[in-house]
Scaffold this motif. Structure first.
Motif, PDB file in Angstrom:
ATOM      1  N   ASP A   2      21.722  42.303  30.478  1.00 13.60           N
ATOM      2  CA  ASP A   2      22.342  43.278  29.959  1.00 13.60           C
ATOM      3  C   ASP A   2      23.618  43.030  29.727  1.00 13.60           C
ATOM      4  OD1 ASP A   2      22.167  45.990  28.691  1.00 13.60           O
ATOM      5  OD2 ASP A   2      23.060  46.632  30.662  1.00 13.60           O
ATOM      6  N   VAL A   3      24.455  42.419  30.903  1.00 15.03           N
ATOM      7  CA  VAL A   3      25.835  42.046  30.732  1.00 15.03           C
ATOM      8  C   VAL A   3      25.890  41.077  29.501  1.00 15.03           C
ATOM      9  CG1 VAL A   3      27.601  40.836  32.206  1.00 15.03           C
ATOM     10  CG2 VAL A   3      25.988  42.435  33.327  1.00 15.03           C
ATOM     11  N   VAL A   4      24.979  40.199  29.450  1.00  9.53           N
ATOM     12  CA  VAL A   4      25.274  39.027  28.470  1.00  9.53           C
ATOM     13  C   VAL A   4      25.072  39.704  27.039  1.00  9.53           C
ATOM     14  CG1 VAL A   4      24.044  37.111  27.310  1.00  9.53           C
ATOM     15  CG2 VAL A   4      24.353  37.376  29.720  1.00  9.53           C
ATOM     16  N   LYS A   5      24.310  40.721  26.904  1.00 10.28           N
ATOM     17  CA  LYS A   5      24.128  41.549  25.806  1.00 10.28           C
ATOM     18  C   LYS A   5      25.358  42.340  25.394  1.00 10.28           C
ATOM     19  CE  LYS A   5      21.823  45.424  25.696  1.00 10.28           C
ATOM     20  NZ  LYS A   5      22.547  46.755  25.152  1.00 10.28           N
ATOM     21  N   THR A   6      25.807  42.982  26.327  1.00  6.79           N
ATOM     22  CA  THR A   6      27.227  43.522  26.142  1.00  6.79           C
ATOM     23  C   THR A   6      28.400  42.917  25.817  1.00  6.79           C
ATOM     24  OG1 THR A   6      26.638  45.497  27.997  1.00  6.79           O
ATOM     25  CG2 THR A   6      28.906  45.239  27.370  1.00  6.79           C
ATOM     26  N   LEU A   7      28.472  41.579  26.273  1.00  5.13           N
ATOM     27  CA  LEU A   7      29.387  40.725  25.818  1.00  5.13           C
ATOM     28  C   LEU A   7      29.229  40.467  24.319  1.00  5.13           C
ATOM     29  CD1 LEU A   7      30.928  37.665  27.529  1.00  5.13           C
ATOM     30  CD2 LEU A   7      30.177  37.345  25.231  1.00  5.13           C
ATOM     31  N   LEU A   8      28.025  40.203  23.791  1.00  8.35           N
ATOM     32  CA  LEU A   8      27.751  39.802  22.484  1.00  8.35           C
ATOM     33  C   LEU A   8      28.165  40.901  21.480  1.00  8.35           C
ATOM     34  CD1 LEU A   8      24.372  37.476  22.827  1.00  8.35           C
ATOM     35  CD2 LEU A   8      26.747  36.579  22.357  1.00  8.35           C
ATOM     36  N   GLN A   9      27.715  42.092  21.892  1.00  8.32           N
ATOM     37  CA  GLN A   9      27.855  43.305  21.010  1.00  8.32           C
ATOM     38  C   GLN A   9      29.140  43.853  21.021  1.00  8.32           C
ATOM     39  OE1 GLN A   9      23.358  45.092  21.146  1.00  8.32           O
ATOM     40  NE2 GLN A   9      24.817  46.258  22.194  1.00  8.32           N
ATOM     41  N   ILE A  60      35.746  34.843  23.833  1.00  7.25           N
ATOM     42  CA  ILE A  60      34.486  35.657  23.613  1.00  7.25           C
ATOM     43  C   ILE A  60      34.231  36.143  22.146  1.00  7.25           C
ATOM     44  CG2 ILE A  60      34.000  38.207  24.107  1.00  7.25           C
ATOM     45  CD1 ILE A  60      35.472  37.983  26.754  1.00  7.25           C
ATOM     46  N   ARG A  61      35.237  35.914  21.340  1.00  6.40           N
ATOM     47  CA  ARG A  61      34.960  36.347  19.709  1.00  6.40           C
ATOM     48  C   ARG A  61      34.167  35.244  19.299  1.00  6.40           C
ATOM     49  NH1 ARG A  61      38.335  40.377  17.767  1.00  6.40           N
ATOM     50  NH2 ARG A  61      37.924  39.671  15.571  1.00  6.40           N
ATOM     51  N   LEU A  62      34.138  33.977  19.748  1.00  8.22           N
ATOM     52  CA  LEU A  62      33.552  33.117  19.281  1.00  8.22           C
ATOM     53  C   LEU A  62      31.917  33.002  20.021  1.00  8.22           C
ATOM     54  CD1 LEU A  62      36.333  30.415  18.637  1.00  8.22           C
ATOM     55  CD2 LEU A  62      35.314  31.648  17.203  1.00  8.22           C
ATOM     56  N   ALA A  63      31.715  33.617  21.187  1.00  7.77           N
ATOM     57  CA  ALA A  63      30.189  33.406  21.635  1.00  7.77           C
ATOM     58  C   ALA A  63      29.275  33.627  20.363  1.00  7.77           C
ATOM     59  CB  ALA A  63      30.309  34.650  22.750  1.00  7.77           C
ATOM     60  N   ARG A  64      28.294  32.817  20.390  1.00  7.48           N
ATOM     61  CA  ARG A  64      27.356  32.932  19.257  1.00  7.48           C
ATOM     62  C   ARG A  64      26.022  33.165  19.862  1.00  7.48           C
ATOM     63  NH1 ARG A  64      29.995  33.130  14.508  1.00  7.48           N
ATOM     64  NH2 ARG A  64      31.458  31.414  14.486  1.00  7.48           N
ATOM     65  N   GLY A  65      25.803  33.350  20.960  1.00  6.29           N
ATOM     66  CA  GLY A  65      24.407  33.956  21.659  1.00  6.29           C
ATOM     67  C   GLY A  65      24.366  33.711  22.962  1.00  6.29           C
ATOM     68  N   LEU A  66      22.965  33.913  23.500  1.00  6.38           N
ATOM     69  CA  LEU A  66      22.895  33.931  24.915  1.00  6.38           C
ATOM     70  C   LEU A  66      23.291  33.046  25.743  1.00  6.38           C
ATOM     71  CD1 LEU A  66      19.392  35.232  26.514  1.00  6.38           C
ATOM     72  CD2 LEU A  66      20.822  33.593  27.511  1.00  6.38           C
ATOM     73  N   VAL A  67      23.128  31.584  25.557  1.00  5.37           N
ATOM     74  CA  VAL A  67      23.507  30.549  26.283  1.00  5.37           C
ATOM     75  C   VAL A  67      25.276  30.608  26.303  1.00  5.37           C
ATOM     76  CG1 VAL A  67      23.574  28.030  26.535  1.00  5.37           C
ATOM     77  CG2 VAL A  67      21.607  28.964  25.797  1.00  5.37           C
ATOM     78  N   SER A  68      25.870  30.626  25.014  1.00  3.32           N
ATOM     79  CA  SER A  68      27.532  30.477  25.139  1.00  3.32           C
ATOM     80  C   SER A  68      28.073  31.817  26.185  1.00  3.32           C
ATOM     81  CB  SER A  68      27.859  30.590  23.860  1.00  3.32           C
ATOM     82  OG  SER A  68      27.440  31.644  23.034  1.00  3.32           O
ATOM     83  N   ALA A  69      27.089  32.883  25.551  1.00  7.81           N
ATOM     84  CA  ALA A  69      27.721  34.068  26.449  1.00  7.81           C
ATOM     85  C   ALA A  69      27.645  34.042  27.926  1.00  7.81           C
ATOM     86  CB  ALA A  69      27.073  35.519  25.843  1.00  7.81           C
ATOM     87  N   ALA A  70      26.305  33.573  28.325  1.00  6.20           N
ATOM     88  CA  ALA A  70      26.115  33.285  29.835  1.00  6.20           C
ATOM     89  C   ALA A  70      27.319  32.441  30.333  1.00  6.20           C
ATOM     90  CB  ALA A  70      24.809  32.955  30.068  1.00  6.20           C
ATOM     91  N   ALA A 114      28.119  34.343  39.711  1.00 10.24           N
ATOM     92  CA  ALA A 114      26.937  34.724  39.715  1.00 10.24           C
ATOM     93  C   ALA A 114      27.117  36.306  39.947  1.00 10.24           C
ATOM     94  CB  ALA A 114      26.004  34.332  40.967  1.00 10.24           C
ATOM     95  N   LYS A 115      28.464  36.719  40.803  1.00 10.14           N
ATOM     96  CA  LYS A 115      28.537  38.064  40.634  1.00 10.14           C
ATOM     97  C   LYS A 115      28.807  38.997  39.406  1.00 10.14           C
ATOM     98  CE  LYS A 115      33.443  37.898  41.633  1.00 10.14           C
ATOM     99  NZ  LYS A 115      34.682  38.236  42.403  1.00 10.14           N
ATOM    100  N   GLY A 116      29.302  38.207  38.313  1.00  7.97           N
ATOM    101  CA  GLY A 116      29.651  38.662  36.905  1.00  7.97           C
ATOM    102  C   GLY A 116      28.401  39.178  36.447  1.00  7.97           C
ATOM    103  N   PHE A 117      27.172  38.578  36.646  1.00 10.47           N
ATOM    104  CA  PHE A 117      25.939  38.862  36.000  1.00 10.47           C
ATOM    105  C   PHE A 117      25.566  40.358  36.548  1.00 10.47           C
ATOM    106  CE2 PHE A 117      25.925  34.395  35.068  1.00 10.47           C
ATOM    107  CZ  PHE A 117      25.988  34.353  33.664  1.00 10.47           C
ATOM    108  N   PHE A 118      26.136  40.923  37.623  1.00  9.65           N
ATOM    109  CA  PHE A 118      25.642  42.299  38.025  1.00  9.65           C
ATOM    110  C   PHE A 118      26.896  43.051  37.938  1.00  9.65           C
ATOM    111  CE2 PHE A 118      23.154  38.970  39.953  1.00  9.65           C
ATOM    112  CZ  PHE A 118      21.912  39.273  40.155  1.00  9.65           C
ATOM    113  N   ARG A 119      27.837  43.017  36.885  1.00  8.72           N
ATOM    114  CA  ARG A 119      28.715  44.145  36.619  1.00  8.72           C
ATOM    115  C   ARG A 119      27.957  45.300  36.021  1.00  8.72           C
ATOM    116  NH1 ARG A 119      34.083  43.851  34.967  1.00  8.72           N
ATOM    117  NH2 ARG A 119      35.255  41.760  35.588  1.00  8.72           N
ATOM    118  N   GLY A 120      28.362  46.333  36.831  1.00  9.50           N
ATOM    119  CA  GLY A 120      27.687  47.559  36.191  1.00  9.50           C
ATOM    120  C   GLY A 120      26.160  47.878  36.814  1.00  9.50           C
ATOM    121  N   MET A 121      25.819  47.236  37.475  1.00  3.66           N
ATOM    122  CA  MET A 121      24.286  47.541  38.039  1.00  3.66           C
ATOM    123  C   MET A 121      24.066  48.831  38.594  1.00  3.66           C
ATOM    124  SD  MET A 121      21.717  45.123  40.240  1.00  3.66           S
ATOM    125  CE  MET A 121      22.437  45.664  41.707  1.00  3.66           C
ATOM    126  N   LYS A 122      25.037  49.268  39.369  1.00  2.85           N
ATOM    127  CA  LYS A 122      24.921  50.550  40.067  1.00  2.85           C
ATOM    128  C   LYS A 122      24.915  51.478  38.812  1.00  2.85           C
ATOM    129  CE  LYS A 122      26.985  51.572  43.891  1.00  2.85           C
ATOM    130  NZ  LYS A 122      28.207  51.651  44.685  1.00  2.85           N
TER     131      LYS A 122
END
Length: 314
Positions: free
Chosen positions: A239-246, A256-266, A275-283
């Motif tokens: 979901d964090v990756v999705k937010t970055l892309l959207q 970030i503006r040049l991110a093209r998909g899941l791999v580049s965003a991740a 690793a902690k960046g992938f759990f932003r906003g989990m709560k």
């Protein structure tokens, strides 16, 4: 859905169907109305928490958009931007959620029926498959509305309406901007719904077996909330990756503006925050998902129960 069985006559060649399940000849239109009602109810009630989740997941936010927790975020946004800003972008969800959830639940029930998931007994594979098929169909419709919603949710957004946001996004980035996150969305929502539907069906079966016969809304509310919270926590990294892309189109960060998909965003998230960046906003995601899923399932089951009662009285 799981529940107490509605027994057919002894000489009936058909299988028994669960109390809350749709009968085989149930109206598709009624099913879609029930789904649309559930979708709008779910997203509208918990929308402010969803907005907070989006803001907390943004990579490299401006200092004014850095929050230490949910309470701090609500207080800061209300004080600086006004309380009503917590609902910015809601119109996009209302417009998209009704049709998307109608497709979602119609697909879910059709696949579940085809796989024998409405027959008496426990059918986790049918539930998981039905959920996965449902999300593939509904996300194709909902993804553009989700992009608009998140772009209106971010700090400093100047969009006044969904049409303004849609036009600007299309003019600056083309149609691809509305679907650049779709593969990532599916990578997240397919396991999310598979986990959620399996947990929901299993919990409902367990709870119904411990209660007296009859339709019990509390069972659906509790099972839906627990299933939604569990699935939300498990799929937060995607979901964090999705937010970055959207939200890449409204970012001031060139990478970030040049991110093209899941791999580049991740890779951007991993390189900058680990690793902690992938759990932003989990709560916030769990806090939003648990009650919203409970509301969604409860609203859907109430609507379904009504239509089934009307059908049986004919």
């Amino acid at each position: 859905m799981a529940g107490h069985e509605k027994h057919l006559p002894a000489d009936s060649p058909e299988e028994e169907y669960d109390y809350e399940s749709l009968p085989p000849n149930f109206s598709l239109a009624a099913n879609m109305v029930a789904g649309a009602f559930a979708g709008i109810a779910e997203h509208s009630v918990m929308y402010p928490i969803d907005l907070l989740k989006t803001r907390m997941q943004v990579v490299n936010p401006t200092p004014a958009a850095m929050y230490s927790g949910l309470g701090n975020a609500i207080a800061t946004i209300s004080r600086v931007e006004g309380y009503m800003s917590l609902w910015r972008g809601l119109s996009s969800v209302v417009v998209g959620a009704g049709p998307a959830h109608a497709v979602y639940f119609a697909t879910y029930e059709a696949v579940k029926q085809a796989m024998g998931g409405n027959a008496s007994g426990h059918h986790p594979l049918a539930a998981a498959t039905s959920g996965a098929c449902a999300t593939i169909a509904s996300d194709a419709f909902m993804n553009p509305f989700d992009v608009i919603k998140q772009r209106m949710q971010v700090h400093g957004s100047t969009y006044r309406s969904i049409t303004e946001c849609a036009r600007t996004t299309f003019r600056n980035e083309g149609l691809r901007a509305f679907y650049v996150s779709y593969p990532t969305t599916l990578t997240m929502t397919v396991p999310f719904t598979a986990l959620q539907f399996t947990a929901y069906e299993s919990l409902t079966k367990l709870m119904q077996n411990q209660r007296k016969p009859g339709y019990d809304p509390l069972t659906h509310c509790t099972a839906g909330g627990l299933a939604g919270g569990f699935a939300a926590a498990a799929t937060t990294p995607l979901d964090v990756v999705k937010t970055l892309l959207q939200t890449r189109g409204v970012s001031s960060d060139p990478e970030i503006r040049l991110a093209r998909g899941l791999v580049s965003a991740a890779s951007i998230i991993w390189r900058r925050e680990g690793a902690k960046g992938f759990f932003r906003g989990m709560k916030a995601r769990v806090v939003a998902a648990a009650p919203s899923t409970a509301i969604c399932w409860s609203a859907y089951e109430v609507a379904k129960s009504y239509f089934i009662r009307v059908e049986n009285e004919k």
